[in-house]
Every structure is written in C-alpha cells, then in structure tokens.
Design an enzyme around this catalytic site. Structure first.
Site, mmCIF file in Angstrom:
data_model
loop_
_atom_site.group_PDB
_atom_site.id
_atom_site.type_symbol
_atom_site.label_atom_id
_atom_site.label_comp_id
_atom_site.label_asym_id
_atom_site.label_seq_id
_atom_site.Cartn_x
_atom_site.Cartn_y
_atom_site.Cartn_z
ATOM 1 N N ALA A 101 -8.202 8.421 8.142
ATOM 2 C CA ALA A 101 -9.598 6.880 7.862
ATOM 3 C C ALA A 101 -8.526 6.391 6.306
ATOM 4 O O ALA A 101 -10.088 6.109 5.101
ATOM 5 C CB ALA A 101 -10.725 7.992 7.737
ATOM 6 N N GLY A 102 -7.707 6.291 5.572
ATOM 7 C CA GLY A 102 -7.315 4.874 4.266
ATOM 8 C C GLY A 102 -7.127 3.933 4.645
ATOM 9 O O GLY A 102 -7.755 4.102 5.661
ATOM 10 N N ASN B 146 4.589 8.998 7.139
ATOM 11 C CA ASN B 146 6.256 9.091 6.404
ATOM 12 C C ASN B 146 6.420 10.474 5.871
ATOM 13 O O ASN B 146 5.614 11.010 5.505
ATOM 14 C CB ASN B 146 6.453 8.406 5.863
ATOM 15 C CG ASN B 146 6.546 6.654 6.000
ATOM 16 O OD1 ASN B 146 7.295 6.778 6.600
ATOM 17 N ND2 ASN B 146 5.302 5.840 5.475
ATOM 18 N N ARG C 146 3.748 6.233 -0.668
ATOM 19 C CA ARG C 146 4.666 6.103 -1.788
ATOM 20 C C ARG C 146 3.581 5.377 -2.416
ATOM 21 O O ARG C 146 3.092 4.706 -1.976
ATOM 22 C CB ARG C 146 5.661 5.653 -1.194
ATOM 23 C CG ARG C 146 6.757 5.457 0.246
ATOM 24 C CD ARG C 146 7.871 5.132 0.325
ATOM 25 N NE ARG C 146 7.962 3.683 0.906
ATOM 26 C CZ ARG C 146 8.849 3.003 1.159
ATOM 27 N NH1 ARG C 146 9.376 2.712 0.531
ATOM 28 N NH2 ARG C 146 8.936 2.335 1.925
ATOM 29 N N HIS D 124 13.649 4.657 10.612
ATOM 30 C CA HIS D 124 12.651 4.257 9.033
ATOM 31 C C HIS D 124 12.611 3.999 7.743
ATOM 32 O O HIS D 124 12.538 4.577 7.815
ATOM 33 C CB HIS D 124 11.330 4.536 9.965
ATOM 34 C CG HIS D 124 9.959 3.061 9.052
ATOM 35 N ND1 HIS D 124 10.011 2.017 8.907
ATOM 36 C CD2 HIS D 124 9.191 3.649 8.210
ATOM 37 C CE1 HIS D 124 9.368 1.933 8.285
ATOM 38 N NE2 HIS D 124 8.149 2.675 8.393
#
Ligand SMILES: NC(=O)c1ccc[n+]([C@@H]2O[C@H](COP(=O)([O-])OP(=O)(O)OC[C@H]3O[C@@H](n4cnc5c(N)ncnc54)[C@H](O)[C@@H]3O)[C@@H](O)[C@H]2O)c1
Length: 316
Positions: free
Chosen positions: A10-11, A127, A89, A182
C-alpha cells in the site's frame, strides 16, 4: 460471486492502483494490504469515504499482513492479485539494484497468495520486473499464463506521450509499441508505431525518434531523478489497473505485457515483454507482431539478457 481484486503493498504504487480499481466501479471488493500496521486500513477508510463524491460502490478493505502470511485470509477468492510490495529506486539506482531485497519480499508474497487465492491471476509490478515476474511464478507454482508482469503498458504510454508532445497531436492519435525487458534491453518498435495511421518513421526524422526512444527507455529514471524519493506511480498504476480490469472482464484486449514466451518469435522459456491477449485465464495467448530484422534481433538479445537473470532468481 462478486469480483474481487487484491493489491499487495500500500505504498505509492499500490494505493494509487487501489484507487483506480475502486473508481472503475466494476469490482465488488478491492483488498489493499501492507505490512505497515494501520496503513492499509487507513487508506481503505479514506478511499471508501470518497465513494459518495466519485460515485462508485466498490468496497475497499485494508488489511495489515504479517511476514508469516498472517492476514492473507482476507484475499481468499480474489480474481486478480496485483503485487506492488517492495522497495522502489532512489536516484542513481538501476532496477537491478533492488533484486536482493525485493526477491525476499516477493517470494513471501507469492507463497502467501498461492495459499489463500490459488485460482487468482497475479499481475506483478515490483522491480526488477522481469525477474520478479519469473520468481512469482516459481514461488506460487501457478501455471505461467496466470502470472504476468506490468511494464510494456507503461513504457508504451510513455513513448506515446513523448511522440504526442513532440508533434503537438492528441495522444489518442498516436500508437506506439515497446517489447523486450523493462530496463536497458527494452525494445522500442518504431516499425509498428503510427500517428493518425501514418508510420512514425514518415512523420518524425530518425534522429528525433531515437531521442524519444532513449527518453522512453530512461522514463522511470527521469521521474525518480525529479522526485528524489520514490518512483513513478500515476502512469504505472494506470497500467496495472487496466491489466487487472482486462483479466476480470475477460476482455480479450491485447496489451504489451511481461508474459511467458514459449516458441513465439523463435524464443522459448523466458518471461519477456510481448503483446498478449488478456482474459480471465490471464494470458490467453502471446500475439506475434511483424518486426523488422533489427527489431527481432534486439528482442532475441533482450530475451537472452533476462533469461540469465531469471535463472538466478530460482535460488533467491
Ligand atoms: N513495473 C513497473 O513499471 C514499475 C513502475 C514503478 C514502480 N515499480 C515498482 O513497484 C514497487 C512499489 O513501488 P512504490 O512506489 O509503491 O514503493 P513504496 O515504497 O511507496 O511502497 C512499497 C510498499 O510495499 C510494502 N511492503 C514491503 N514488504 C511488503 C510485504 N512483504 N507485503 C506487503 N507489503 C510490503 C511497504 O511497506 C510499502 O508500503 C517498487 O519495487 C518499484 O520499483 C514498478
């Protein structure tokens, strides 16, 4: 039974995805989970309070989960699970820098999802995307067609936006395509790109197309660099939410996604960005599109690059 979708994490990415899914008003329930005590419940409460204004009936349920899988009962019966759990990131980082930490998180999530929602389709966004998609399939034990990753819808949307801005035309008149991974081996496919039906190569000079391709490939890093903390989430969540909706509505829409490739383009046994028809079973089929020799060579190169890294995640 009603339609149910779960968003794990839930970020920024997860909460925005939950909002988009709820506002579609096609699901009965959106479950939003996180390991942070109270955060998913607080976001769910807030989202539910927007229903009277936005005019949707979907109920959002927020659940805090434990590392041992506690709380995952709430996701039982989900048609789709979108996995956003993990670390994003920071400026200067590549997506691969997230591999170690996110592999642990994603493996645990995939195992818990498999236990509580064994019939779900899983859409992975954490990712590094191609590797986390491969890991999710391994850890869940789901058939390949029920695990897919989100990358190409976003990369293509970025490409389209840049072309539309360059030419000063509506985004709806632009069609673009990216395949491959990606990351560094993303494969833009200019031969399949059009503006009002005209080939992109006739509308823009080669140098300008290359500039836009490079900007598209670095599209995520450009946003990260500006935000300083966190990574993009508006366009990424739009992409994941659309994919979840296509699955639940069994729409048959064809999107560029990270899917298991088994012979298409002469490539086998790897998760790779390709066009795929989406439906209730996840990936109904990989759709092959005509490529120039150069584009096909780049796609094969991308497949080999991600194949090596995907093999590593088996032991993570
Ligand atoms: N595929 C794409 O195109 C794309 C685009 C943007 C971001 N991402 C990736 O999506 C991920 C999430 O990005 P974000 O911006 O939301 O990050 P964020 O830091 O805002 O949110 C991540 C959330 O995951 C939660 N989390 C961690 N471990 C968990 C677990 N075991 N179970 C449930 N939740 C857990 C954290 O508590 C946090 O709230 C990152 O890995 C990011 O790199 C992918």
């Amino acid at each position: 039974m009603g339609k149910k979708v779960t968003v794990v994490g839930a970020g920024f990415y997860g909460s925005t995805t939950a909002q988009r899914l709820a506002e579609y008003d096609v699901f009965d329930t959106v479950v939003l989970t996180d390991i942070i005590e109270g955060r998913p419940a607080g976001l769910a409460l807030d989202l539910n309070q927007s229903r009277a204004i936005e005019g949707f009936e979907t109920k959002v349920v927020g659940v805090t989960t434990g590392p041992d899988g506690a709380g995952y009962e709430a996701i039982a019966g989900s048609d789709v699970v979108v996995v956003t759990a993990g670390v994003p990131r920071k400026p200067g980082m590549s997506r691969m820098d997230l591999l170690g930490v996110n592999a642990k998180i994603v493996r645990g999530v995939a195992e818990s999802v498999a236990r509580q929602a064994p019939d779900a389709v899983i859409v992975v966004v954490s990712n590094p995307l191609d590797e986390m998609t491969a890991l999710t399939q391994l850890a869940s034990g789901f058939p390949h067609h029920r695990v897919l990753g989100q990358a190409g819808v976003l990369d293509t949307a970025r490409f389209t936006n840049f072309v539309a801005e360059e030419l000063g035309v509506p985004v709806r008149s632009v069609k673009t395509l990216t395949l491959g991974s990606h990351g560094d081996t993303m494969v833009p496919v200019p031969s399949q790109c059009t503006v009002d039906g005209r080939p992109l190569t006739e509308v823009l000079p080669a140098g300008k197309i290359e500039e836009i391709v490079v900007r598209t490939r670095n599209g995520g890093a450009e946003v990260v660099g500006l935000l300083k903390t966190g990574s993009a989430f508006y366009a990424p969540s739009a992409a994941a939410a659309r994919m979840a909706r296509a699955v639940v509505e069994d729409s048959g829409e064809v999107w560029p996604v990270c899917a298991w490739v088994d012979g298409e383009y002469g490539i086998s046994g790897v998760y790779l960005g390709v066009l795929a028809e989406l439906g209730r079973s996840g990936v109904r089929r990989v759709v092959e599109t005509p490529l120039t020799d150069g584009e096909l060579a780049s796609l094969k190169e991308a497949a080999e690059a991600v194949r090596a890294k995907q093999a590593d995640v088996a032991t993570m």
